[in-house]
Write an enzyme that holds these catalytic residues in place. Sequence first.
Site, PDB file in Angstrom:
ATOM      1  N   CYS A 111      -6.825   0.874   2.603  1.00 28.18           N
ATOM      2  CA  CYS A 111      -7.625   2.266   2.870  1.00 28.18           C
ATOM      3  C   CYS A 111      -7.478   3.082   1.699  1.00 28.18           C
ATOM      4  O   CYS A 111      -8.316   3.781   1.160  1.00 28.18           O
ATOM      5  CB  CYS A 111      -7.091   3.137   4.152  1.00 28.18           C
ATOM      6  N   ASN A 147     -12.473  -3.699   0.774  1.00 28.61           N
ATOM      7  CA  ASN A 147     -11.304  -3.702   2.097  1.00 28.61           C
ATOM      8  C   ASN A 147     -12.082  -3.195   3.408  1.00 28.61           C
ATOM      9  O   ASN A 147     -12.580  -2.129   3.491  1.00 28.61           O
ATOM     10  CB  ASN A 147     -10.458  -2.786   1.626  1.00 28.61           C
ATOM     11  N   GLU A 148     -12.137  -3.949   4.310  1.00 30.54           N
ATOM     12  CA  GLU A 148     -12.575  -3.744   5.811  1.00 30.54           C
ATOM     13  C   GLU A 148     -13.714  -3.217   5.876  1.00 30.54           C
ATOM     14  O   GLU A 148     -13.987  -2.429   6.735  1.00 30.54           O
ATOM     15  CB  GLU A 148     -11.574  -2.884   6.337  1.00 30.54           C
ATOM     16  N   GLU A 182       1.006  -1.340   0.277  1.00 33.18           N
ATOM     17  CA  GLU A 182       0.042   0.076  -0.039  1.00 33.18           C
ATOM     18  C   GLU A 182       0.858   1.237  -0.021  1.00 33.18           C
ATOM     19  O   GLU A 182       2.005   1.176   0.662  1.00 33.18           O
ATOM     20  CB  GLU A 182      -0.884   0.076   1.233  1.00 33.18           C
TER      21      GLU A 182
HETATM   22  O1  AHR Z   1      -2.279  -1.512   6.654  1.00 30.22           O
HETATM   23  C1  AHR Z   1      -2.596  -0.165   7.098  1.00 30.22           C
HETATM   24  C2  AHR Z   1      -4.214  -0.101   6.995  1.00 30.22           C
HETATM   25  O2  AHR Z   1      -4.585  -0.942   7.909  1.00 30.22           O
HETATM   26  C3  AHR Z   1      -4.692  -0.381   5.712  1.00 30.22           C
HETATM   27  O3  AHR Z   1      -4.689   0.550   4.864  1.00 30.22           O
HETATM   28  C4  AHR Z   1      -6.067  -0.887   6.032  1.00 30.22           C
HETATM   29  O4  AHR Z   1      -6.747  -1.805   5.159  1.00 30.22           O
HETATM   30  C5  AHR Z   1      -5.922  -1.462   7.680  1.00 30.22           C
HETATM   31  O5  AHR Z   1      -6.895  -0.639   8.360  1.00 30.22           O
END
Ligand code: AHR
Length: 620
Positions: free
Chosen positions: A232, A354-355, A24
Site C-alpha cells: 500500500c 500492487n493489488e 513494507e
Molecule cells: O501487508 C500489508 C498490506 O496488505 C500491504 O500493504 C498491501 O499490499 C496488502 O493489502
Amino acid sequence: VDITVHVDQPAAEISPHLYGLFFEDINFSADGGLYAELVQNRSFEYYPVPGGNPLSQRYHPLYAWERVTHGDAACELQVEKGIPLNRNNTSYLAVRVRRGGEGAGVQNLGFDGIRLDKGDEYRVSLYSRWEDGRGAPLQVELVDADGKSLASTELEAGGRDWRKSEAVITAKANCDDARLAVTTTGRGKLCLDMISLLPVKTFKGRENGLRVDLAQSLADLNPKFFRFPGGCIAHGQGLENVYRWKDSVGDVAERRANWNRWGYHQTYGLGYFEYFQLCEDIGATPLPVLPVGVSCGFTPPYQCVPIEEIGPWVQDAVDLIEFANGPVDSKWGKLRAEMGHPEPFGMEFICLGNEEHDTPEFAERFPYFVEAVRKAYPDIKIIGTSGLGPGIPLYRQMQRQDVYSSDEHYYESPDWFVQHQDRFDDFDRNAPKIFVGEYASRGNRLQNAVAEAAYLTGIERNADIVDMACYAPLFADVNHTQWNAANLIHFDKRNLVKTPNYYVQQLFAKNKGDQFLTTDIEQKINQQDLPEYAGAVGVGSWSTAVAVRNARLNGEPLDPSDWTAHGGDFGVQDGEYRQTDEQAQGVISIAPAEAGAEATYELEARKLSGAEGVLLVFGC
Ligand code: AHR
C-alpha cells in the site's frame, strides 16, 4: 501413512528464488525499526497525517521535541520555513534564546525514548546557523529521564549560513529512555535542522545504516529476493502520498519526507539506495515495487494520473533501472556511484503495481510501463499484479501482456491455507508464473505456522509455475502495530521475537531443494481407529524432561496412572508423569473421556544437556 518418494522422477524444478522477503514500512518497520536513526522527527517535517485515524492526528512539527533550559536560561521554540536547508527539507527549528544561562535549547525523545548501550559509539550530526544575536557553540548531550549525563560533546555552530557539524560520542551506561539535548549559552535566534543520532554499530557497518539485530534476523532467513518498499505505501493513498523513489535517494538531508498511509511519517532515510545495499548484504535479489500512476485502490476514492501526464511516471520506472544498473557516467548511475556504489546492483526484476485488481484505470496505464521498460531494458523481468489470482480480469491481462510473473496476495484463516494446498495444481503452465507476494494465515500461533507450512508444500509441488513466495508483513513494533492479524518478527527497541511463522519460513528457505520429486502418499489410518482424549499433551523433542502436574478431568484430580503414553520413554516419578531419558520423545495423553469433558493440567518442560530446545505440541 506410507510415503514413497520417486527419486528418479523429478516433477518440477524449484526456482532458486523461491523464498524471499517482503518489506513494507508498516507497524513502524522503517523509521523507529529497521532504520537505525534514534532521533524521531529529526528535520521537523511532521504534521497531522491525513485520514480519519485520531492517532495520526497527534503529529505536529515539534512532535518528539521538548524545550530545555538550565539555570536561569529562557527560550522559545518555533518551527519556521523562512530560510530552509534546501527545497525538500523546508521546516527547521528556531530557538529564540532570551537568556543563555547554563544552556537553553531542545531535546528529542526518540521513538518512545532512545536506547543506548554502554560503551557503544553514536554519531551525532546536525545543521545549524545563528540568524541573529551572539552566536555560541552547541552543547550536545545524551541524558537519561532524570537528566543524568550519559555522553556529551561540543559542536561548532554555523554563522549566517547553514553548517553541518558532527561528532562521535560514547554512551557511559545502558539506557532505554535517553534523550538527545542540544543547548547553547549564546543569545539570539539559533536555527537547527536534521538533528540525527545513529549508532556507529550498524548492520555491516553502513554509515546511514540498519539496526543490527533486525537486519540479521532477515539475513538468517536465507532470503533469495527482497520485495520493497511496500504494498500500500508503494502506490500511496492519493497521488501526493505515492512512494516516488527519486525522493528517497541522495543526501539524507535532501530527501523529501512523506506521510505514511499506515498513520505516521516516513523520513526516507531508509530509501532505495539503502534497500539495494541491504539486498546485496543479505544475498537477495532486489524486487522494487513501482507505482503505475494509480494510488491505492484499496481506500476509495483513489486518484489516477491522467493518461496524458503519465510520461514522468513511466520515466521513473525506466530511470530506476539506470540507477540500479546503469554505468557511472549515466545520470542515475552517477548518483549511485556518488552514494558509494559504483558497481551496478544487478537488478533483474521490476514489480509494477500492487493489488490494483479492481481499478480499470490500472489496466489502462499498465501497458505504457510495460512497453517503455521492455524497450529500454529488454532483459528486465516484469512482475505484474493480479490481486487475488486467476478468474479475475487483471490476471488475464497479465497473460495477454506476457509478463514474467503475476503477484497475488492473500491473508486468510489457517483452514484456508490447509484447504488450498492444491490451488496451483490446475494453473495454465503456459501463463505467466505466479509470485505469491504477500500471504499469511491470520495469527502467529503454531497452528498458523503449520498451516503456512502445509501451503508451502503445495507451492513446492507446483514450483514449475510458482516462482517466488514471501510472507507479509515482516516486522511489527509491539507498541505501534497497525496490522494486527499477524506479523513475522515482533520487536521493541531492545528485543525481537521470532514467531513460529518465522521458523517455518526459515525451515523452508534453508532447506530448499532443486527438484520436486514425484511422491505417493497412502493413508492407512481409519478415523474410528483414533482414540479420543479429553486433552492431550504431545512432546516431540530430544533430551527433554516433561512433567504433567495437577491434571484434572471435569474438576476431579486424575491419578498419573490414568494417563497414557505413546511411542516414547516415560515413567511416573514422584507423582509426576515424566520423560526424562536423554533421548525421550513421544506423546503423553490424559485419560480418555466423552466429548465435552474438560481437562486441565499444568505442564513443565525443561531442556536437558545437549538439547537445542523443547518443542511442545498441544492438541485435543
Ligand atoms: O501487508 C500489508 C498490506 O496488505 C500491504 O500493504 C498491501 O499490499 C496488502 O493489502
